[in-house]
Enzyme design. Structure first.
Site, PDB file in Angstrom:
ATOM      1  N   CYS A 193     -35.219 -87.791  26.275  1.00  0.00           N
ATOM      2  CA  CYS A 193     -35.262 -86.902  27.429  1.00  0.00           C
ATOM      3  C   CYS A 193     -36.320 -87.397  28.408  1.00  0.00           C
ATOM      4  O   CYS A 193     -37.171 -88.215  28.072  1.00  0.00           O
ATOM      5  CB  CYS A 193     -35.633 -85.484  27.004  1.00  0.00           C
ATOM      6  SG  CYS A 193     -34.469 -84.763  25.836  1.00  0.00           S
TER       7      CYS A 193
ATOM      8  N   GLY B  54     -31.693 -89.238  30.254  1.00  0.00           N
ATOM      9  CA  GLY B  54     -30.841 -88.138  29.818  1.00  0.00           C
ATOM     10  C   GLY B  54     -29.865 -87.763  30.899  1.00  0.00           C
ATOM     11  O   GLY B  54     -30.278 -87.435  32.009  1.00  0.00           O
TER      12      GLY B  54
ATOM     13  N   TYR C 256     -35.644-101.248  25.313  1.00  0.00           N
ATOM     14  CA  TYR C 256     -34.429-100.803  25.974  1.00  0.00           C
ATOM     15  C   TYR C 256     -34.580 -99.598  26.892  1.00  0.00           C
ATOM     16  O   TYR C 256     -34.026 -99.565  27.982  1.00  0.00           O
ATOM     17  CB  TYR C 256     -33.376-100.474  24.922  1.00  0.00           C
ATOM     18  CG  TYR C 256     -32.234 -99.665  25.446  1.00  0.00           C
ATOM     19  CD1 TYR C 256     -31.291-100.243  26.292  1.00  0.00           C
ATOM     20  CD2 TYR C 256     -32.100 -98.311  25.136  1.00  0.00           C
ATOM     21  CE1 TYR C 256     -30.235 -99.500  26.798  1.00  0.00           C
ATOM     22  CE2 TYR C 256     -31.047 -97.562  25.640  1.00  0.00           C
ATOM     23  CZ  TYR C 256     -30.126 -98.150  26.465  1.00  0.00           C
ATOM     24  OH  TYR C 256     -29.087 -97.411  26.965  1.00  0.00           O
TER      25      TYR C 256
ATOM     26  N   ASN D 117     -40.078 -83.912  25.117  1.00  0.00           N
ATOM     27  CA  ASN D 117     -39.427 -85.179  24.791  1.00  0.00           C
ATOM     28  C   ASN D 117     -39.966 -85.608  23.435  1.00  0.00           C
ATOM     29  O   ASN D 117     -41.171 -85.775  23.270  1.00  0.00           O
ATOM     30  CB  ASN D 117     -39.754 -86.219  25.877  1.00  0.00           C
ATOM     31  CG  ASN D 117     -39.256 -87.620  25.541  1.00  0.00           C
ATOM     32  OD1 ASN D 117     -39.821 -88.596  26.000  1.00  0.00           O
ATOM     33  ND2 ASN D 117     -38.207 -87.736  24.742  1.00  0.00           N
ATOM     34  N   GLY D 118     -39.075 -85.755  22.488  1.00  0.00           N
ATOM     35  CA  GLY D 118     -39.508 -86.134  21.151  1.00  0.00           C
ATOM     36  C   GLY D 118     -38.711 -85.409  20.096  1.00  0.00           C
ATOM     37  O   GLY D 118     -37.687 -84.780  20.401  1.00  0.00           O
TER      38      GLY D 118
END
Lengths: 455, 455, 455, 455
Positions: free
Chosen positions: C2, C28, C244, C102-103
């Site tokens: 995210c 996202g 990436y 985020n996580g």
């Protein structure tokens, strides 16, 4: 006010639910939702808007299953409206649970405080979420028991339908404020706020969920069980459902809505007769009462005001249009009004602003005299049991005499049905707090301010 | 059938046009459009849907200017519907021109053939485009003259409003089939199909555009000129406008719609009395006539059927729902019907399928007898002048006797108003081809088949 | 995965947040949301779709205020996706609180069980809601303290931003799995997942939120305070962000993403050289590494595959189209490939299905040999710290040798960067569990199955 | 510029057409349309927006049939854009006819005047409608003949596909300005502007429609006939298709686009070498030329600018955002630029405003020197054959020297490819009016002003 639906064991249940919700659209126009289950997963779609705005082919495809609950919402103002749409879907120790609710609890402040002190978090501002918190804290895995355990802690009005993977449960508070009925369609059990929703699909064996009753349908066995979950208290059915809210073709609280309204008009004609040429209803709310007034008084009935079927508008009228007094919703039929002494009948008079506009419209169409007749007593106190109403300050009858109200709306005469006249028609067992100020439950001091925001 | 609007010299004219089109929504629900001009450019938005679907804040912002024409369309079936939305906007030697049209030409086949032979190309299947082709071929730069030149070549019915950079022009065919009226709002001239559209914005000085008249407003000088463009022919105003189509609060052809309808009901009661307990209208079309029937017969009037205000649906009912006979639009009020001998009044009976369903619904609600009364004569021939109707084959009265129709709809009795009774109420000067088969113009043989697709 | 944003004290904050969220769109694409506050009320809009689908003029108007948090979501499959959109907004004893995250926590099962046993109810299936429950149960009214108290109970990865009426708080877990940075724009403090979001608005003074740090902005005083809330543990920054995930123009974990990727390509060329005519990247993921491979090997670089910018499609291709192998997203440039020995470089190889298709496409365009080079080691274990990946079973390298994978994708040769080669470029302090299977935290047994659904 | 498609005899043809139009999306992003036929009826859907916005499941369902034409439009500004969407569908003596067109006629003024004088009306402002008018006026019922008859009267550029119930016809003007190719898929013939659209569906046997050729497919017999309808004139293929417009994986005019562009970069490097550290493309337009420049010069190539894939925005940036210089579309990669002498390569330089912004962005990211290299000659004259360009006044090279332009864009050096260099790569047979001002047809004086609005 809201409309609720529950259906067990019907194939493609969402397609059956939609016409039912449409027939209850009058109970809430701000948003709606359907939650279905196929016994394994839950599917939920809810959104602001009318049924036909929210549910199209695409949405229905995403609602498979044979069991469902549905909801029409009359939303409160403010930013929170979207988060309050129902069905509400939560997960607890006992798994996922869906709930739809029509009514209003009166001890929410105390319950919220207690739950917050215990570390609960809230994601809506609904009573419904409070009930779900209470259920989660009951030490039982049996959903109907958890619901009983939760409802034993609440005060106020509720008609509600809960659904988990095993049960579909409908229940009504012990004072019976809000309506709730059920019937059968083939082998399915169908629950709804009003009989009109069952009529539309041809369901039969229609009965009331009695005050304090809980009806439990086990989806595994398709067995229905009627439990007297709560000791019935003094009946306090909402008189406003009969006067105004329910559909004319619904039977509510064992009364035929249309007949009640016509009889209110008849008594009104007896109590407050007037020399006039024509009786006109405010459409659609005053039609039955106007018919009664006409029949009792012998003054001819005419549809002197017509109501647009296409009244929805998404454009804010400009000031220029507002100055022109563009009347988008109601229009007078001059040929019924010109030179006439008009009796205009409505079911209630809340703020007075609409009645004032109607009087002006009738006079603009040539009415010689305008006699306003209201088929209910003056509305003096707000409702805390689920009918959306302005605050006491905004209720024009709360601090003005009938004569002052008449002056404000600029009618030649104004009369309200008496509380006694009302009783003659409907009998006992009704909450009439909005007319009398006698609330059947405790009302926390702070609540009055919120009256307009809590539904 | 369609509704048309024209407005000259009004600031932010689109915002004024929208409530007017909304008040004419009953004349066409399949699409709508507005074209405006600021004297330099033209702005056009048209789309399938109701006014409030098509015109939001965003669309209105893109329609600046002080002059406009507007249109509500009752569209034909098939793929061509979208391309036929109006206003139509074309460019010719004389510049850009917009047109809105209510009516139906009867010599289109011949005109189309001639134009195609001359190498014209068509982008719609409307009569309106034919008129625009004819205008472009007239050797004049003066738009009102070009319009006269074109209309001298057509037969059939038209009420139309044209707009270019200089002129706003309204005209009505010499037989006066379709209504067209105009009035003033401040310094603006306002044209519309019905008076209700002028009432909604408070326009005054309302007059008919008389048959064969052309009203020319010069937008530079804001002068209005009335021209007798065509020699009036024998009056053939559409009787169906009064019986059914126009709004009850409109005045059409110098008749008050509501009064006409009530009087039709009164004559019907005299012509076809029946012993009964209650008179019920089919809402909303039969309300005024039922009222007249009740008043003349002395049988009490009741709103025994209610009509949903939220009937729009975007979901195709599944076969399961269809088998349940889900009734989304009309619902019976059992308390008015149970055990009663019912007179049910409607304005017309076209295919018979709806009447059949209504009879069944009344009986399901407990009616002991059902007596159908129609406040117009049997509809035996399709209309070629702008009213959408099925083909002759589908008109149930075209090849069935009254008694056979009664049997089909399963009523205890059925009666239609006589043509004489109709004349008593409305007098002369009406086209009644749908009841008599006497068409006031030539009808090409091929046209009949198309009846349902040409509007 | 995210993307998260937080902004303090900026006028019309939503308009600033939107381009920032747009620059994080790669983190996202399934849904997004913004919550703002004007110091009195909260405003929230979140919906499935890309930023430009979800936020138009109308939505922005409904998001007034000067403080905000925002979120881009890479959603999980299944029915629950809509309810899991962020920001999450809840009310507790301490008032309303918004959170973006985020996580991925690794002890959720245990925490959920404990909370459910205490009677908590859940309305989402996110880790984020668990944190909010924990915060509500901490006995403090001071939001930053409540957040510390809650996070002391969790394990796993988090970069999160919380907002109530007084504070905007950003924090990062003590192992530093996910990136989080902040900077200044005029007097505002701006937090974001990546530097590219700060660059797009021209923010300056960009710093990392260090592992275990908490940054507290008091919106009343606009003071920023940096707290070492948690003792830093062994650094376990996500190596996949560099390989990436992050944008090529972002600086992540003090490394320049583009440079890292190019250097990975260089080492790869040293480790696994091949005789070839051209080096081709898989766009856009393999571009920088291919460039490095080309520079190191001296084999010319070409853009032999192009990627469509309009790849979104809402239509399910029919079977017929699928049989035709319609390739909507990537297209080969024959003139670079015909008769050539091709080195094709990508950043990773997960399931192998895309690589197989690419090999086929290259051969269809005339490539004589296809040598696949992957600029990271074989992906053998799923990520439990926030990168969406298939289950172990679906990771082709988890149970296939390099030679078997080569055979599956039908390449002439295949080589992966070694773990040592990777370390040479990025140094220490990274979690490489996806390549090694060595997870830096406990992973509950049950979790592995859920790998694909938890993000 | 536009993209066109034609397909004969393929089942559910619309689903095949959509990925093809998507692969031609770069030729027009403002609107699109598909017209299909099942041999009996025509079905048409066209709307403003990208393919995936305009065509969903619902729209495709309404496009049955086995024959179709499709169009992507790069629309002109102003109110008329919506009416100009294609396919255009008209009816004449010869029945219904659909047309899609890529190109621009140069004698429209004269043709329009003639047609208007003959009484024609126009509903669009496209050249395409003019062709349809001319066809209707040809005395033949055979559509291909009518098309030849019409095109004999026009000057300028056209690649077009026409469709009626019997024929699918594709043709290209005798100078061959715009590309048009065709191939086979099973038994279907497929026409498209570029080869990439045929590659995406796997069509084979790809050939050019040669200048002046007409390809006629008879849908009854599925026979294809190639006619040399017009005598070929001096070849004037559009050089801009090769330089910029066509997709890198398309083969246009028998040249491989990618190779041409790379070779232009190589010649540019020879003509205008510079001492520098890195060659950077403007993505995506400059990638191939930059690659060539790098290979020829030996200066390393880097992707120093990245382009957002999510650049669409429906929100007008506020002034505040504009002042911040929010850069939503392109972003510099500092790690490639910091301290470097940068050669930045683009395919063309039109107004200079974008190049100026790019120079600034590169310097902001730390570039020490910025050397702009353009892989085409200075653009000095607008295109009248279908490429959308600003007016002469707005073309910065039309009245500024290279040195003045360099100063304006603030580069350290600026160089354009020479016309001779261009010829070395592509050979003869190209229109290079935009670089030379030598127009291959007469250009009416009045047309120049319209340059930007006619496409």
């Amino acid at each position: 006010m809201c409309g609720i639906i529950g259906i067990s064991s019907y194939p493609d249940v969402a397609t059956l639910c939609i016409p039912m919700l449409q027939s209850l659209q009058h109970r809430g126009q701000d948003g709606c939702g359907i939650m279905t289950s196929d016994g394994k997963d839950y599917f939920l779609h809810k959104k602001e808007g009318l049924i036909f705005d929210v549910f199209g082919e695409k949405e229905v495809k995403k609602l498979p299953g044979y069991q469902c609950i549905g909801h029409n919402r009359y939303s409160t103002t403010g930013i929170s409206s979207k988060i309050n749409l129902q069905p509400l879907l939560t997960r607890s120790l006992n798994g996922w649970l869906g709930l739809v609710h029509n009514g209003n609890l009166t001890n929410t402040e105390e319950l919220t405080k207690r739950l917050e002190n215990e570390g609960s978090i809230f994601q809506t501002t609904t009573d419904t979420e409070i009930i779900m918190h209470l259920m989660a804290k009951c030490k039982t895995k049996h959903m109907p028991d958890a619901l009983i355990c939760a409802l034993e802690q609440v005060e106020g009005s509720y008609s509600l339908i809960a659904m988990d993977k095993q049960y579909l449960v409908a229940t009504r508070d012990p004072m019976g404020f809000r309506p709730l009925i059920y019937g059968k369609l083939n082998n399915s059990y169908i629950f709804a706020s009003e009989t009109c929703a069952l009529d539309v699909i041809g369901a039969t064996d229609i009965k009331e969920v009695l005050p304090g009753q809980m009806i439990v349908v086990d989806s595994k066995t398709n067995k229905l069980e009627v439990i007297q979950a709560f000791k019935p208290k003094k009946l306090n059915r909402c008189i406003f459902e009969l006067i105004y809210f329910a559909k004319p073709n619904s039977e509510i609280f064992d009364h035929e809505t249309y007949v009640v309204r016509k009889n209110l008009g008849k008594i009104l004609a007896k109590e407050f007769p007037v020399e006039a040429d024509v009786v006109i209803p405010v459409p659609d709310s005053g039609i039955a009462a106007a018919m009664g007034y006409s029949q009792e008084s012998g003054i001819p009935f005419e549809m002197g005001i017509i109501r647009s079927h296409y009244q929805r508008t998404f454009i804010q009228p400009t000031q220029a249009l507002r100055d022109l007094g563009v009347k988008m919703k109601l229009a007078g039929v001059s040929s019924c009004l010109r030179g006439k002494r008009v009796v205009i009948v409505d079911d209630s008079l809340v703020r007075g602003t609409t009645s004032k506009k109607i009087t002006k419209m009738l006079r603009d169409c040539g009415a010689k005299e305008v006699h306003f007749r209201i088929s209910s007593p003056p509305t003096v106190s707000p409702c805390f049991y689920g009918v959306s109403m302005p605050t006491k300050q905004e209720l024009i009858a709360s601090d003005k005499t009938v004569s002052e109200v008449r002056k404000y709306i600029n009618a030649d005469s104004l009369a309200y049905l008496s509380i006694e006249g009302l009783s003659k028609v409907v009998g006992n067992g009704f909450c009439n707090a909005c007319f009398s100020g006698d609330y059947p439950t405790n009302i926390p001091l702070g609540l009055e301010k919120l009256a307009i925001r809590k539904i």
